[in-house]
Design an enzyme around this catalytic site. Sequence first.
Site, mmCIF file in Angstrom:
data_model
loop_
_atom_site.group_PDB
_atom_site.id
_atom_site.type_symbol
_atom_site.label_atom_id
_atom_site.label_comp_id
_atom_site.label_asym_id
_atom_site.label_seq_id
_atom_site.Cartn_x
_atom_site.Cartn_y
_atom_site.Cartn_z
ATOM 1 N N ARG A 226 -9.116 9.047 -14.301
ATOM 2 C CA ARG A 226 -8.497 7.763 -13.912
ATOM 3 C C ARG A 226 -7.747 7.157 -15.106
ATOM 4 N NH1 ARG A 226 -10.192 9.785 -10.507
ATOM 5 N NH2 ARG A 226 -7.988 10.213 -10.367
ATOM 6 N N GLN B 105 -8.887 -7.281 -10.171
ATOM 7 C CA GLN B 105 -10.034 -6.384 -9.960
ATOM 8 C C GLN B 105 -9.704 -5.004 -10.514
ATOM 9 O OE1 GLN B 105 -11.584 -7.080 -5.696
ATOM 10 N NE2 GLN B 105 -9.616 -8.093 -5.766
ATOM 11 N N ASN B 106 -8.470 -4.829 -10.977
ATOM 12 C CA ASN B 106 -8.029 -3.503 -11.395
ATOM 13 C C ASN B 106 -8.498 -3.184 -12.812
ATOM 14 O OD1 ASN B 106 -6.796 -3.499 -8.971
ATOM 15 N ND2 ASN B 106 -4.714 -3.789 -9.743
ATOM 16 N N HIS C 212 -13.487 -6.421 -13.237
ATOM 17 C CA HIS C 212 -14.248 -5.175 -13.111
ATOM 18 C C HIS C 212 -14.129 -4.273 -14.337
ATOM 19 C CE1 HIS C 212 -14.164 -5.713 -8.445
ATOM 20 N NE2 HIS C 212 -15.064 -6.464 -9.035
ATOM 21 N N GLY D 155 -2.613 -7.375 -2.794
ATOM 22 C CA GLY D 155 -3.109 -5.999 -2.864
ATOM 23 C C GLY D 155 -4.610 -5.848 -2.940
HETATM 24 P P1 OAD Z 1 -8.900 -1.907 -1.709
HETATM 25 O O1 OAD Z 1 -8.581 -0.454 -1.740
HETATM 26 O O2 OAD Z 1 -10.148 -2.345 -1.044
HETATM 27 O O3 OAD Z 1 -7.717 -2.678 -0.999
HETATM 28 C C1 OAD Z 1 -6.382 -2.413 -1.334
HETATM 29 C C2 OAD Z 1 -5.499 -3.341 -0.572
HETATM 30 O O4 OAD Z 1 -4.175 -3.113 -1.002
HETATM 31 C C3 OAD Z 1 -5.529 -3.164 0.952
HETATM 32 O O5 OAD Z 1 -5.650 -4.426 1.586
HETATM 33 C C4 OAD Z 1 -4.167 -2.518 1.243
HETATM 34 O O6 OAD Z 1 -3.647 -2.910 2.508
HETATM 35 C C5 OAD Z 1 -3.330 -3.092 0.128
HETATM 36 N N1 OAD Z 1 -2.131 -2.328 -0.234
HETATM 37 C C6 OAD Z 1 -1.876 -1.008 -0.114
HETATM 38 N N2 OAD Z 1 -0.665 -0.702 -0.586
HETATM 39 C C7 OAD Z 1 -0.110 -1.864 -1.029
HETATM 40 C C8 OAD Z 1 1.135 -2.216 -1.649
HETATM 41 N N3 OAD Z 1 2.076 -1.308 -1.908
HETATM 42 N N4 OAD Z 1 1.333 -3.528 -1.968
HETATM 43 C C9 OAD Z 1 0.389 -4.470 -1.702
HETATM 44 N N5 OAD Z 1 -0.799 -4.189 -1.137
HETATM 45 C C10 OAD Z 1 -1.048 -2.905 -0.805
HETATM 46 O O7 OAD Z 1 -8.846 -2.402 -3.224
HETATM 47 P P2 OAD Z 1 -9.492 -3.697 -3.885
HETATM 48 O O8 OAD Z 1 -9.527 -4.822 -2.934
HETATM 49 O O9 OAD Z 1 -8.827 -3.879 -5.198
HETATM 50 O O10 OAD Z 1 -14.269 -1.940 -7.718
HETATM 51 O O11 OAD Z 1 -10.963 -3.182 -4.139
HETATM 52 C C11 OAD Z 1 -11.869 -4.022 -4.774
HETATM 53 C C12 OAD Z 1 -12.821 -3.229 -5.625
HETATM 54 O O12 OAD Z 1 -13.474 -2.207 -4.875
HETATM 55 C C13 OAD Z 1 -12.172 -2.484 -6.752
HETATM 56 O O13 OAD Z 1 -11.942 -3.282 -7.887
HETATM 57 C C14 OAD Z 1 -13.140 -1.388 -7.052
HETATM 58 C C15 OAD Z 1 -13.438 -0.972 -5.636
HETATM 59 O O14 OAD Z 1 -14.524 -0.246 -5.428
HETATM 60 C C16 OAD Z 1 -14.819 -1.295 -8.748
HETATM 61 O O15 OAD Z 1 -14.398 -0.260 -9.191
HETATM 62 C C17 OAD Z 1 -15.993 -2.015 -9.304
#
Ligand code: OAD
Length: 230
Positions: free
Chosen positions: A56, A86-87, A104, A170
Amino acid sequence: MLNLVVLSGAGISAESGLKTFRDAGGLWEGHDVMQVASPEGWAANPQLVLEFYNQRRRAALEAMPNLGHTVLAQLEEDFEVTVITQNVDELHERAGSSKVVHLHGKLSEARSSVDESLIYPLEGKDIQWGDLCDKGSQLRPNIVWFGEMVPMIEVAARITEKADIFIVVGTSMAVYPAASLIDFVRHDVPVYVVDPSTPMIRHNPNITFIRDKATTGLKTVAKELREKFH
Ligand code: OAD
């Protein structure tokens, strides 16, 4: 200047070529999330976890910030911007954002597996099995895993309470406590949600949903903010 607070998630880095989590059907680069992002996974197979994050880290270093990151950085000309992300990549910083809170953790850092205050910059290097902290224990990625405390959440909540404008971009808003930050936004504050699908956010009259990708969606929001608030 008005306080603009942004909560970002994996979707903002999608157009930089980094995969989101939940779009991949519960698998993260072919792995069950709990295998690679939990204390249990680490206890069961630390070498696999190290290799997973080494990959990663390399991918994040090879990726370039996209227009979405850049638009947020440029908003600093007109607003007092804080990005809460969260990234674990640092594409916001590389695009020029000066205030970024990582909820995170960061791929660019290692930390002791016995003392979370012992943090080491990796400068692009891998963490190898056998790399030790100053207390003699194995180094692990400085990433907050499922089931672990989120030390920056209090800081993020205080920043969110002071927001005059709030942008969610996102993130599926499926992971807590990050998703609970929306509850700290004052109720008269305009909220913009940029996401091609619909994150788990309760509708209210102050929320504007922009069902678009980060690059184009944030451009739309930035234009509107400059017209309305500047
Ligand atoms: P998710 O994978 O849960 O959600 C990603 C979001 O981005 C979704 O709502 C998609 O619809 C959206 N998306 C996809 N492509 C996009 C684009 N081009 N522009 C805008 N949005 C887009 O990711 P997170 O919500 O960040 O934690 O996940 C939260 C946490 O869960 C992460 O930080 C990670 C994960 O497990 C840890 O690693 C601790």
